[in-house]
Design an enzyme around this catalytic site. Sequence first.
Site, mmCIF file in Angstrom:
data_model
loop_
_atom_site.group_PDB
_atom_site.id
_atom_site.type_symbol
_atom_site.label_atom_id
_atom_site.label_comp_id
_atom_site.label_asym_id
_atom_site.label_seq_id
_atom_site.Cartn_x
_atom_site.Cartn_y
_atom_site.Cartn_z
ATOM 1 N N SER A 21 0.857 -1.182 0.000
ATOM 2 C CA SER A 21 0.000 0.000 0.000
ATOM 3 C C SER A 21 0.889 1.227 0.000
ATOM 4 O O SER A 21 2.077 1.148 0.355
ATOM 5 C CB SER A 21 -0.894 -0.002 1.252
ATOM 6 O OG SER A 21 -1.515 1.254 1.444
ATOM 7 N N TYR A 38 -2.756 -0.534 10.460
ATOM 8 C CA TYR A 38 -2.745 -0.899 9.041
ATOM 9 C C TYR A 38 -1.415 -0.501 8.411
ATOM 10 O O TYR A 38 -0.808 -1.284 7.661
ATOM 11 C CB TYR A 38 -3.908 -0.211 8.319
ATOM 12 C CG TYR A 38 -3.974 -0.494 6.839
ATOM 13 C CD1 TYR A 38 -4.613 -1.633 6.356
ATOM 14 C CD2 TYR A 38 -3.411 0.385 5.912
ATOM 15 C CE1 TYR A 38 -4.686 -1.896 4.990
ATOM 16 C CE2 TYR A 38 -3.472 0.128 4.549
ATOM 17 C CZ TYR A 38 -4.110 -1.008 4.095
ATOM 18 O OH TYR A 38 -4.173 -1.262 2.747
#
Length: 263
Positions: free
Chosen positions: A154, A167
């Site tokens: 990501s 995250y």
Amino acid sequence: MTQDKAYLETMFGLGGQRALITGSSQGIGLALARGLAQAGAQVVLNGRDAARLEQARETLAAELPEAEITTLVFDATRHDDVRAAIDGFEARTGAIDILVNNAGMQHRTPLEDFPADRFEALLQTNIASVFHVGQAVARHMIGRGRGKIINICSVQTALARPGIAPYTATKGAVANLTKGMATDWARHGLQCNAIAPGYFDTPLNAALVADPEFSGWLEKRTPAGRWGKVDELVGACVFLSSGASSFVNGHVLYVDGAISVSL
């Protein structure tokens, strides 16, 4: 012209290859499965929900009637289940040549209030699954002396935003696990790399896409000036799955409209 086309098909074509994509019933995983099938790969969809997975398979089969698309249901967070599913599939069906570790989840809460159970779920879904499935598939790839593993990171691999610290930690860990895979397995003929998407219009980001304030901020913050479209990840995935990336290993490829390189 014919020679050029043949060269490109040899370098980037995936005919005769079989690709397993985890978390591929929707969003990025489904888009990557579609793209790999269009490039000629036989595609194996994975998820925990058999009904949703079958619906995704039917969708792709209707779009791509010439493609070979199957499903393999298992929970990527359960080590023994993963090993049994992968070993059984290889014995029954044949080699998995390409693995895309895409399964992931998100939970947004300020760090001081972040629930411990959600933190543990993020660790299992975003990191442990990459280890479980990567190891199970790599054991077979090592025996064949070849294989492609692509882990989905990501933009949060490199950057942080308020409310998603766990995250961010998991995606940083996936990048380093990718480097570790390459370090251990390159000598066996495997190429292990990662794709780091920026902000894409996916079900995982539905709440952010629907928020005019956030979308306005993102469009100003991203040099490309917009959300990404999931199809724009396909080229990177095909490249890393193909012979064109035969000496690319341990790399994290950002596909993010330049957000990670700008202030």
